[in-house]
Design an enzyme around this catalytic site. Structure first.
Site, short mmCIF file in Angstrom:
data_model
loop_
_atom_site.label_atom_id
_atom_site.label_comp_id
_atom_site.label_asym_id
_atom_site.label_seq_id
_atom_site.Cartn_x
_atom_site.Cartn_y
_atom_site.Cartn_z
N LYS A 134 -6.30 3.74 5.73
CA LYS A 134 -6.47 4.38 7.76
C LYS A 134 -7.68 3.31 8.40
CE LYS A 134 -3.65 7.61 7.30
NZ LYS A 134 -2.81 7.17 6.01
C1 LIG Z 1 -0.61 11.59 9.73
C2 LIG Z 1 -0.53 11.15 8.25
N1 LIG Z 1 -0.93 12.38 7.62
C3 LIG Z 1 -1.86 13.24 6.41
C4 LIG Z 1 -1.69 11.81 5.65
C5 LIG Z 1 -2.12 11.99 4.10
O1 LIG Z 1 -3.03 11.13 3.94
P1 LIG Z 1 -3.31 11.13 2.60
O2 LIG Z 1 -2.84 10.02 1.92
O3 LIG Z 1 -4.85 10.48 2.49
O4 LIG Z 1 -3.06 11.95 1.59
C6 LIG Z 1 -1.66 10.43 6.18
C7 LIG Z 1 -1.42 9.21 5.15
O5 LIG Z 1 -1.01 8.60 5.58
C8 LIG Z 1 -0.92 10.82 8.31
O6 LIG Z 1 -0.40 9.42 7.90
#
Ligand SMILES: Cc1ncc(COP(=O)(O)O)c(C=O)c1O
Length: 399
Positions: A186
């Site tokens: 991110k």
């Molecule tokens: C749009 C979106 N929502 C939720 C997530 C979930 O995040 P995490 O990988 O920190 O669980 C991601 C991760 O890529 C995402 O792109």
């Protein structure tokens, strides 16, 4: 969008602070900490950055979505409207609560079509979850109007969009609750981590308790805290928060670099009449984490993706057949492949996925190319990349 490209001394110093005093947990151990509360500090920084009254850090973006929904009372049998183009975490987080994901078409913003949302509302609809994919956003005014009209929650998954704004407000801070991810890819990273933001005190208190086994966090004796309700463990560690604390201070610098690189690529591609760009709603400003553009049809798009690879242009994807981001490949969801039994309510609630078609989503995702914007490119590399992209697109269009 990767903050991981640029980390170094600041992050190291924050992590060493934690290691030096030895308290890796965000709660308790007050006497040993020597004043180090990295998770709390990061929450304060995020409150300012995201212009939100309350911030609760959690262990991931997926946890953030689940905690946000739970905090607002979404649970068994409730329907949550979400887009067909997102990350698998969206439906995972909904289903973890026993709720039912209702997938609907996207439009040229690459997230929820307000018309599709309106058509999908039933008496069971508890929330609309707009996913601010690839650094941009949905038509927030239209979505908010629908949610107000039907008295349902608007939840923003802004996991990919930190730094973007709508009418001057940070993405994530517009709906009732906003969710962020700080995983390794991110814009800013903790390694793993996430956050729930809200201006609603009750939702915040719920998120705070729920993400730590229901602890009420009253007083400074963790063992004596009571549990007003059931919760789970979605805590972030001090080590992860320490990395994020260094990164969040660099967010404006990261966004500036993304914008500069994005603009060079976009200007170059704009010379090609067949190339059009993803719609950013009026009043919106992207985080510039990705450049998204459309070509005339799926066949041309796939050829251009291949041509990019051949000419060394990496990190550009067409999501039409992507396992993580588009429903075409989510057979494990459609076939309900679960390690444990799924409730009859959820099974029946997901029956529609076996037959429903999403022509609008296919129309936009089939023709879309999504290019990651990196921070580590030199200006010369960005221009070289822009030239290669233009040549590849023109060559495919001419053949
Ligand atoms: C749009 C979106 N929502 C939720 C997530 C979930 O995040 P995490 O990988 O920190 O669980 C991601 C991760 O890529 C995402 O792109």
């Amino acid at each position: 969008m990767p903050g991981f490209e640029l980390f170094g001394d600041l992050e190291r110093q924050q992590v060493n602070d934690v290691l030096d005093n030895g308290v890796l947990m965000r709660y308790g151990f007050d006497g040993m900490r020597n004043g180090h509360w990295k998770a709390k500090e990061l929450e304060i920084e995020l409150k300012n950055t995201l212009q939100s009254k309350h911030v609760q850090l959690v262990s991931s973006g997926t946890a953030a979505v689940s905690v946000a929904l739970a905090a607002a009372g979404v649970g068994a049998g409730d329907e949550v409207i979400m887009p067909t183009f997102t990350f698998v975490a969206s439906f995972e987080a909904i289903m973890m609560l026993g709720a039912i994901p209702i997938l609907v078409d996207i439009d040229d913003t690459l997230t929820l079509s307000p018309k599709a949302v309106e058509n999908a509302i039933t008496p069971k609809t508890k929330a609309v979850m707009v996913v601010q994919m690839c650094g941009s956003m949905g038509n927030m005014d239209a979505l908010q109007t629908i949610c107000n009209k039907h008295n349902i929650l608007l939840v923003e998954d802004a996991c990919q969009a930190i730094g973007g704004t709508y009418n001057g407000r940070p993405l994530g801070s517009i709906g009732d609750l906003g969710c962020f991810s700080f995983d390794f890819v991110k814009t800013i990273t903790c390694g793993e981590g996430g956050a729930v933001i809200t201006n609603n005190k009750e939702y915040y208190t719920n998120a705070d308790h729920y993400s730590d086994h229901g602890h009420d966090h009253v007083g400074n004796d963790r063992g004596a805290e009571t549990h007003p309700f059931l919760g789970y463990n979605f805590r972030i560690s001090e080590l992860h928060a320490a990395v994020g604390l260094a990164q969040v201070k660099r967010l404006p610098e990261f966004i500036d670099i993304q914008k500069k690189n994005y603009t060079i690529l976009r200007e170059a591609l704009s010379q090609i009449p067949e190339v059009t760009f993803r719609k950013v709603p009026d009043g919106g400003e992207e985080s510039y984490a990705f450049l998204n553009f459309f070509l005339p049809d799926l066949e041309t798009t796939l050829k251009v993706v291949d041509a990019f690879k051949v000419s060394g242009v990496d990190a550009c994807w067409n999501y039409y057949s992507n396992n993580w981001h588009y429903l075409n490949k989510w057979d494990h969801l459609k076939d309900l492949k679960s390690l444990f039994p799924i409730s009859t309510e959820v099974k029946e609630g997901l029956e529609y996925l076996k037959t429903k078609e999403f022509p609008e989503s296919d129309h936009y995702i089939g023709r879309n190319i999504s290019c990651l914007i990196k921070l580590s490119w030199t200006e010369a590399e960005v221009y070289e990349r822009a030239n290669k992209m233009v040549t590849a697109v023109k060559t495919v269009l001419e053949t």
